[in-house]
Design a protein around this motif. Structure first.
Motif, PDB file in Angstrom:
ATOM      1  N   GLY A  12       0.837  -1.193   0.000  1.00  0.00           N
ATOM      2  CA  GLY A  12       0.000   0.000   0.000  1.00  0.00           C
ATOM      3  C   GLY A  12       0.872   1.244   0.000  1.00  0.00           C
ATOM      4  O   GLY A  12       1.781   1.367   0.821  1.00  0.00           O
ATOM      5  N   VAL A  13       0.605   2.143  -0.924  1.00  0.00           N
ATOM      6  CA  VAL A  13       1.375   3.390  -1.029  1.00  0.00           C
ATOM      7  C   VAL A  13       0.419   4.562  -0.840  1.00  0.00           C
ATOM      8  O   VAL A  13      -0.603   4.659  -1.538  1.00  0.00           O
ATOM      9  CB  VAL A  13       2.070   3.494  -2.407  1.00  0.00           C
ATOM     10  CG1 VAL A  13       2.809   4.825  -2.524  1.00  0.00           C
ATOM     11  CG2 VAL A  13       3.028   2.320  -2.613  1.00  0.00           C
ATOM     12  N   ASP A  14       0.725   5.440   0.115  1.00  0.00           N
ATOM     13  CA  ASP A  14      -0.112   6.613   0.346  1.00  0.00           C
ATOM     14  C   ASP A  14      -0.155   7.481  -0.909  1.00  0.00           C
ATOM     15  O   ASP A  14       0.872   7.675  -1.586  1.00  0.00           O
ATOM     16  CB  ASP A  14       0.428   7.430   1.516  1.00  0.00           C
ATOM     17  CG  ASP A  14       0.252   6.720   2.842  1.00  0.00           C
ATOM     18  OD1 ASP A  14      -0.462   5.696   2.894  1.00  0.00           O
ATOM     19  OD2 ASP A  14       0.849   7.176   3.843  1.00  0.00           O
ATOM     20  N   LYS A  20      -4.939   5.504  -1.054  1.00  0.00           N
ATOM     21  CA  LYS A  20      -3.820   4.590  -1.172  1.00  0.00           C
ATOM     22  C   LYS A  20      -3.869   3.906  -2.533  1.00  0.00           C
ATOM     23  O   LYS A  20      -4.946   3.706  -3.099  1.00  0.00           O
ATOM     24  CB  LYS A  20      -3.861   3.499  -0.087  1.00  0.00           C
ATOM     25  CG  LYS A  20      -3.281   3.896   1.246  1.00  0.00           C
ATOM     26  CD  LYS A  20      -3.176   2.689   2.171  1.00  0.00           C
ATOM     27  CE  LYS A  20      -2.522   3.071   3.497  1.00  0.00           C
ATOM     28  NZ  LYS A  20      -2.380   1.883   4.380  1.00  0.00           N
ATOM     29  N   ILE A  21      -2.700   3.567  -3.050  1.00  0.00           N
ATOM     30  CA  ILE A  21      -2.595   2.703  -4.215  1.00  0.00           C
ATOM     31  C   ILE A  21      -2.182   1.330  -3.709  1.00  0.00           C
ATOM     32  O   ILE A  21      -1.120   1.191  -3.104  1.00  0.00           O
ATOM     33  CB  ILE A  21      -1.576   3.232  -5.241  1.00  0.00           C
ATOM     34  CG1 ILE A  21      -1.934   4.657  -5.676  1.00  0.00           C
ATOM     35  CG2 ILE A  21      -1.513   2.307  -6.447  1.00  0.00           C
ATOM     36  CD1 ILE A  21      -3.272   4.783  -6.369  1.00  0.00           C
ATOM     37  N   LEU A  22      -3.038   0.345  -3.933  1.00  0.00           N
ATOM     38  CA  LEU A  22      -2.817  -0.994  -3.407  1.00  0.00           C
ATOM     39  C   LEU A  22      -2.341  -1.945  -4.499  1.00  0.00           C
ATOM     40  O   LEU A  22      -2.785  -1.866  -5.646  1.00  0.00           O
ATOM     41  CB  LEU A  22      -4.112  -1.555  -2.810  1.00  0.00           C
ATOM     42  CG  LEU A  22      -4.814  -0.727  -1.732  1.00  0.00           C
ATOM     43  CD1 LEU A  22      -6.089  -1.450  -1.291  1.00  0.00           C
ATOM     44  CD2 LEU A  22      -3.901  -0.466  -0.550  1.00  0.00           C
ATOM     45  N   THR A  23      -1.457  -2.841  -4.116  1.00  0.00           N
ATOM     46  CA  THR A  23      -1.130  -3.995  -4.950  1.00  0.00           C
ATOM     47  C   THR A  23      -1.797  -5.194  -4.307  1.00  0.00           C
ATOM     48  O   THR A  23      -1.537  -5.502  -3.142  1.00  0.00           O
ATOM     49  CB  THR A  23       0.388  -4.229  -5.044  1.00  0.00           C
ATOM     50  OG1 THR A  23       1.005  -3.054  -5.571  1.00  0.00           O
ATOM     51  CG2 THR A  23       0.685  -5.408  -5.966  1.00  0.00           C
ATOM     52  N   THR A  33      -3.469  -3.786  -9.494  1.00  0.00           N
ATOM     53  CA  THR A  33      -3.233  -2.499  -8.837  1.00  0.00           C
ATOM     54  C   THR A  33      -4.565  -1.774  -8.751  1.00  0.00           C
ATOM     55  O   THR A  33      -5.296  -1.680  -9.750  1.00  0.00           O
ATOM     56  CB  THR A  33      -2.229  -1.651  -9.629  1.00  0.00           C
ATOM     57  OG1 THR A  33      -0.991  -2.352  -9.741  1.00  0.00           O
ATOM     58  CG2 THR A  33      -1.986  -0.319  -8.931  1.00  0.00           C
ATOM     59  N   ALA A  34      -4.903  -1.293  -7.571  1.00  0.00           N
ATOM     60  CA  ALA A  34      -6.202  -0.636  -7.389  1.00  0.00           C
ATOM     61  C   ALA A  34      -6.050   0.562  -6.460  1.00  0.00           C
ATOM     62  O   ALA A  34      -5.264   0.529  -5.506  1.00  0.00           O
ATOM     63  CB  ALA A  34      -7.225  -1.610  -6.812  1.00  0.00           C
ATOM     64  N   CYS A  50      -8.203  -2.696   3.684  1.00  0.00           N
ATOM     65  CA  CYS A  50      -7.133  -2.240   2.794  1.00  0.00           C
ATOM     66  C   CYS A  50      -5.776  -2.196   3.484  1.00  0.00           C
ATOM     67  O   CYS A  50      -4.809  -1.676   2.920  1.00  0.00           O
ATOM     68  CB  CYS A  50      -7.477  -0.860   2.230  1.00  0.00           C
ATOM     69  SG  CYS A  50      -8.894  -0.861   1.100  1.00  0.00           S
ATOM     70  N   GLN A  51      -5.684  -2.735   4.698  1.00  0.00           N
ATOM     71  CA  GLN A  51      -4.400  -2.763   5.397  1.00  0.00           C
ATOM     72  C   GLN A  51      -3.433  -3.731   4.727  1.00  0.00           C
ATOM     73  O   GLN A  51      -3.826  -4.735   4.142  1.00  0.00           O
ATOM     74  CB  GLN A  51      -4.600  -3.215   6.845  1.00  0.00           C
ATOM     75  CG  GLN A  51      -5.402  -2.286   7.717  1.00  0.00           C
ATOM     76  CD  GLN A  51      -5.529  -2.853   9.119  1.00  0.00           C
ATOM     77  OE1 GLN A  51      -4.581  -2.815   9.893  1.00  0.00           O
ATOM     78  NE2 GLN A  51      -6.692  -3.385   9.445  1.00  0.00           N
ATOM     79  N   LEU A  52      -2.158  -3.438   4.866  1.00  0.00           N
ATOM     80  CA  LEU A  52      -1.119  -4.341   4.392  1.00  0.00           C
ATOM     81  C   LEU A  52      -1.296  -5.705   5.046  1.00  0.00           C
ATOM     82  O   LEU A  52      -1.510  -5.806   6.251  1.00  0.00           O
ATOM     83  CB  LEU A  52       0.255  -3.765   4.729  1.00  0.00           C
ATOM     84  CG  LEU A  52       1.479  -4.587   4.316  1.00  0.00           C
ATOM     85  CD1 LEU A  52       1.558  -4.728   2.803  1.00  0.00           C
ATOM     86  CD2 LEU A  52       2.747  -3.953   4.866  1.00  0.00           C
TER      87      LEU A  52
END
Length: 254
Positions: A12-14, A20-23, A33-34, A50-52
């Motif tokens: 997860g990238v802020d 966030k951009i999630l893989t 990627t969402a 959506c947590q890591l």
């Protein structure tokens, strides 16, 4: 287009103020990627899912070729992993490796199962040494990604089992110590017969019983050291999450 799927959050990238951009590693679509809009806002309904390292049921929608998270409900958060910094670091390493090995849009059921089983081991199997779980994950992940090592016999003379077995990191084959020069340049590492038995279990045994083996300290160290070296040699890169895990490990044993 909307899809409902279960997904493991690998990264997860802020993004912007509250997104966030999630893989994700999903059951049906493989790696995706969402964007998770507003998931960092207080009270957001999708925050937990959506947590890591969360294993969640998600509703995703595709708009102009980009996926977004509409709904996310966590099914398992692996709380035992989150409560232990060393286990969390190792879990993040598993996620980073899985992200690298998975192919965007291509179903990866076996890799997803491996990642989930490995997180379960970290979460619910406190009796299993972290070194064992890590080594088993690395060997199996490499096999699933097309790098399965050849360990049945000496790759040079065919003796089974090899005499004073060595594993060649670049070629991914087993050989006798006396056959070393015939294999080619590169590093070979020793593997005992006990270690080879465990490796055979990892590569060819029931995936549901992946971690159901034991090794004494020196044999386990061989299995772990060779697994990590083989992964690095074949993938030709390092992992920041692994560096952090090893830093924690070093601090614990000082």
């Amino acid at each position: 287009m909307h899809i409902t799927t279960k997904a493991l959050v690998l990264r997860g990238v802020d993004y912007k103020e509250s997104d966030k951009i999630l893989t994700l590693l999903t059951q049906e679509q493989g790696k995706l990627t969402a964007s998770a809009r507003g998931c960092r806002k207080k009270g957001s309904a999708i925050t937990a899912g959506c947590q890591l390292l969360a294993w969640s049921e998600m509703v995703l929608y595709d708009y102009q070729g980009r996926w977004s998270v509409k709904e996310a409900a966590p099914e398992r958060l692996f709380q035992g992993v989150r409560d232990d910094i060393q286990r969390l670091a190792l879990g993040c390493y598993f996620a980073e490796v899985a992200e690298l090995l998975a192919v965007e849009g291509l179903p990866s059921e076996s890799l997803l199962s491996l990642a989930l089983n490995s997180l379960h081991a970290l979460d619910k199997m406190p009796d299993k040494p972290l070194t064992l779980v890590k080594a088993a994950f690395e060997w199996k992940a490499m096999a699933l990604a097309g790098y399965e090592p050849l360990i049945e016999s000496c790759a040079v003379c065919g003796v089974d089992p090899p005499k004073e077995p060595r594993f060649h990191l670049r070629e991914g084959v087993l050989h006798c110590a006396s056959c070393r020069e015939e294999v080619g340049e590169g590093i070979s590492m020793p593997l005992s017969l006990h270690t080879l038995t465990a490796l055979d279990h990892i590569l060819h045994g029931d995936p549901k019983r992946l971690f159901s083996f034991r090794l004494e300290d020196e044999d386990l160290k061989q299995l772990a050291d060779t697994a990590e070296a083989y992964l690095h040699t074949q993938l030709e890169r390092g992992f920041s999450t692994l560096d952090y895990y090893k830093c924690l490990e070093y601090q614990m044993f000082r």
